[in-house]
Design an enzyme around this catalytic site. Structure first.
Site, PDB file in Angstrom:
ATOM      1  N   GLU A  17      49.779  42.313  36.168  1.00 52.69           N
ATOM      2  CA  GLU A  17      48.654  41.433  36.523  1.00 52.69           C
ATOM      3  C   GLU A  17      48.304  40.484  35.386  1.00 52.69           C
ATOM      4  O   GLU A  17      48.745  40.637  34.249  1.00 52.69           O
ATOM      5  CB  GLU A  17      47.413  42.255  36.871  1.00 52.69           C
ATOM      6  CG  GLU A  17      47.204  42.480  38.360  1.00 52.69           C
ATOM      7  CD  GLU A  17      46.729  41.217  39.076  1.00 52.69           C
ATOM      8  OE1 GLU A  17      46.704  40.129  38.467  1.00 52.69           O
ATOM      9  OE2 GLU A  17      46.395  41.316  40.260  1.00 52.69           O
ATOM     10  N   ARG A 111      35.303  48.801  38.128  1.00 50.85           N
ATOM     11  CA  ARG A 111      36.033  48.330  36.949  1.00 50.85           C
ATOM     12  C   ARG A 111      36.185  46.818  37.025  1.00 50.85           C
ATOM     13  O   ARG A 111      36.115  46.227  38.105  1.00 50.85           O
ATOM     14  CB  ARG A 111      37.420  48.969  36.856  1.00 50.85           C
ATOM     15  CG  ARG A 111      38.420  48.526  37.931  1.00 50.85           C
ATOM     16  CD  ARG A 111      39.847  48.920  37.546  1.00 50.85           C
ATOM     17  NE  ARG A 111      40.847  48.604  38.565  1.00 50.85           N
ATOM     18  CZ  ARG A 111      41.451  47.429  38.697  1.00 50.85           C
ATOM     19  NH1 ARG A 111      41.119  46.420  37.911  1.00 50.85           N
ATOM     20  NH2 ARG A 111      42.379  47.247  39.629  1.00 50.85           N
ATOM     21  N   GLU A 131      40.306  51.715  43.067  1.00 48.43           N
ATOM     22  CA  GLU A 131      41.129  51.821  44.274  1.00 48.43           C
ATOM     23  C   GLU A 131      41.213  53.232  44.831  1.00 48.43           C
ATOM     24  O   GLU A 131      41.255  53.432  46.049  1.00 48.43           O
ATOM     25  CB  GLU A 131      42.546  51.318  43.983  1.00 48.43           C
ATOM     26  CG  GLU A 131      42.631  49.857  43.630  1.00 48.43           C
ATOM     27  CD  GLU A 131      42.614  49.596  42.142  1.00 48.43           C
ATOM     28  OE1 GLU A 131      43.324  48.680  41.700  1.00 48.43           O
ATOM     29  OE2 GLU A 131      41.887  50.306  41.411  1.00 48.43           O
ATOM     30  N   ASN A 164      38.951  38.406  42.287  1.00 49.32           N
ATOM     31  CA  ASN A 164      40.355  38.147  41.971  1.00 49.32           C
ATOM     32  C   ASN A 164      40.569  36.730  41.446  1.00 49.32           C
ATOM     33  O   ASN A 164      39.956  36.324  40.477  1.00 49.32           O
ATOM     34  CB  ASN A 164      41.235  38.464  43.184  1.00 49.32           C
ATOM     35  CG  ASN A 164      42.315  39.470  42.830  1.00 49.32           C
ATOM     36  OD1 ASN A 164      42.924  39.392  41.771  1.00 49.32           O
ATOM     37  ND2 ASN A 164      42.551  40.422  43.707  1.00 49.32           N
ATOM     38  N   ASP A 218      45.561  37.344  46.182  1.00 44.98           N
ATOM     39  CA  ASP A 218      45.361  38.067  44.922  1.00 44.98           C
ATOM     40  C   ASP A 218      45.045  37.056  43.814  1.00 44.98           C
ATOM     41  O   ASP A 218      44.121  36.280  43.922  1.00 44.98           O
ATOM     42  CB  ASP A 218      46.608  38.901  44.624  1.00 44.98           C
ATOM     43  CG  ASP A 218      46.339  40.087  43.712  1.00 44.98           C
ATOM     44  OD1 ASP A 218      45.551  39.944  42.767  1.00 44.98           O
ATOM     45  OD2 ASP A 218      46.929  41.159  43.933  1.00 44.98           O
TER      46      ASP A 218
END
Length: 310
Positions: A17, A111, A131, A164, A218
């Site tokens: 990421e 988070r 998640e 995101n 994303d």
């Protein structure tokens, strides 16, 4: 258009990421949020090699942004905190230093996720629920923040499911943002003087008649012409979007299901670097899933990442 998608020689990330291109070092920094062997990574363009480091006591690192006026310091997301690590970009260990700020002391299940610096170096980033606690569609418990050194933290957006993709068009004074669960890209007016955002509107709806299109948007980046490049978790592609027309201009396919984010880089800023994930949460993954990729031949240039002032 004749573009080429190629894997970069890189470790396989569980959840690659947050790519950030640093023009000064000709390096791409990114993270493996849940990786066991690496939390922060650096792809050296000149060496065509990836270096990685772990941080003792910090198994989850959501983003990495070089700090302005420093050569070996980086802001990282660790849980609901933003801390500074010292790393030479080569050693297998990075040292955690001071914590710049933290948020949501009452939300232990949250988070930080994606974060970037705006064109003048202010920090912007948002939170999401962990998640493993369930379906992200169920809870909009995240918040999107701005941090300015000397002024502190300010919450900008509330009731966010999964904070995101972020991108700025400095010329047009626009800011773009993705809450993945909304299946769209939103545009805001952006005031470069104070960093405020206002006048929210949807520039493109990626849903299928209001329903899940088979992926969620994303991470995101922008080219010098103002077009957006949206990664698709579960969609095996990057979508190039003209935000003025609300139109998809191009789809770039990848041999990885979970395409997570993108950033332009290279000496001429014309290579699109793309992170992917190899998480097995959604079943068997293609062999190249989790690797870093590069896309050449797009015929456009991007903008280097901005260092953060913290």
């Amino acid at each position: 258009m004749s573009f080429k998608v190629e894997p970069v020689s890189s470790p396989k990330s569980v959840l690659g990421e947050g790519p950030h291109w640093d023009e000064g070092t000709q390096s791409l920094y990114y993270t493996d949020i849940y990786g066991k062997e690496a939390s922060i990574l650096r792809y050296d363009y000149n060496e065509n090699k990836v270096y990685s480091a772990t941080i003792d006591g910090e198994p989850v690192v959501s983003f990495i942004i070089p700090v302005a006026n420093q050569t070996d310091q980086y802001a990282i997301g660790i849980g609901r905190r933003v801390g500074i690590v010292q790393w030479d970009g080569v050693s297998p260990k990075a040292k955690l230093g001071p914590i710049c700020f933290d948020v949501e002391s009452d939300k232990l299940s949250n988070r930080f996720n994606d974060a970037k610096a705006d064109p003048v170096g202010r920090f912007y980033g948002g939170t999401m629920r962990l998640e493993e606690l369930g379906d992200l569609f169920e809870v909009a418990g995240g918040t999107f923040y701005r941090y300015i050194k000397g002024e502190g933290v300010k919450d900008l957006l509330h009731n966010v499911h999964c904070s995101n993709g972020l991108a700025w068009n400095e010329k047009e004074k626009k800011f773009y943002f993705i809450d993945s669960i909304k299946f769209d890209v939103k545009e805001f007016d952006y005031d470069p003087k104070n960093g405020n955002i206002s006048n929210e509107k949807v520039v493109i709806d990626l849903s299928s008649n209001g329903k899940n299109p088979g992926f969620v948007p994303d991470g995101m980046t922008i080219d010098a012409e103002g077009n957006l490049y949206v990664a698709t978790w579960g969609g095996s592609k990057i979508i190039k979007v003209d935000p003025k027309k609300g139109k998809v201009l191009l789809e770039i396919p990848f041999p990885a299901k979970q395409v997570t984010s993108a950033a332009f880089g290279g000496p001429d800023m014309d290579i699109l670097y793309v992170t992917t994930a190899a998480t097995d949460r959604d079943g068997e993954q293609p062999p190249l899933a989790g690797h870093l990729f590069k896309v050449t031949g797009l015929g456009v240039k991007g903008l280097p990442g901005v260092k953060v002032r913290v």
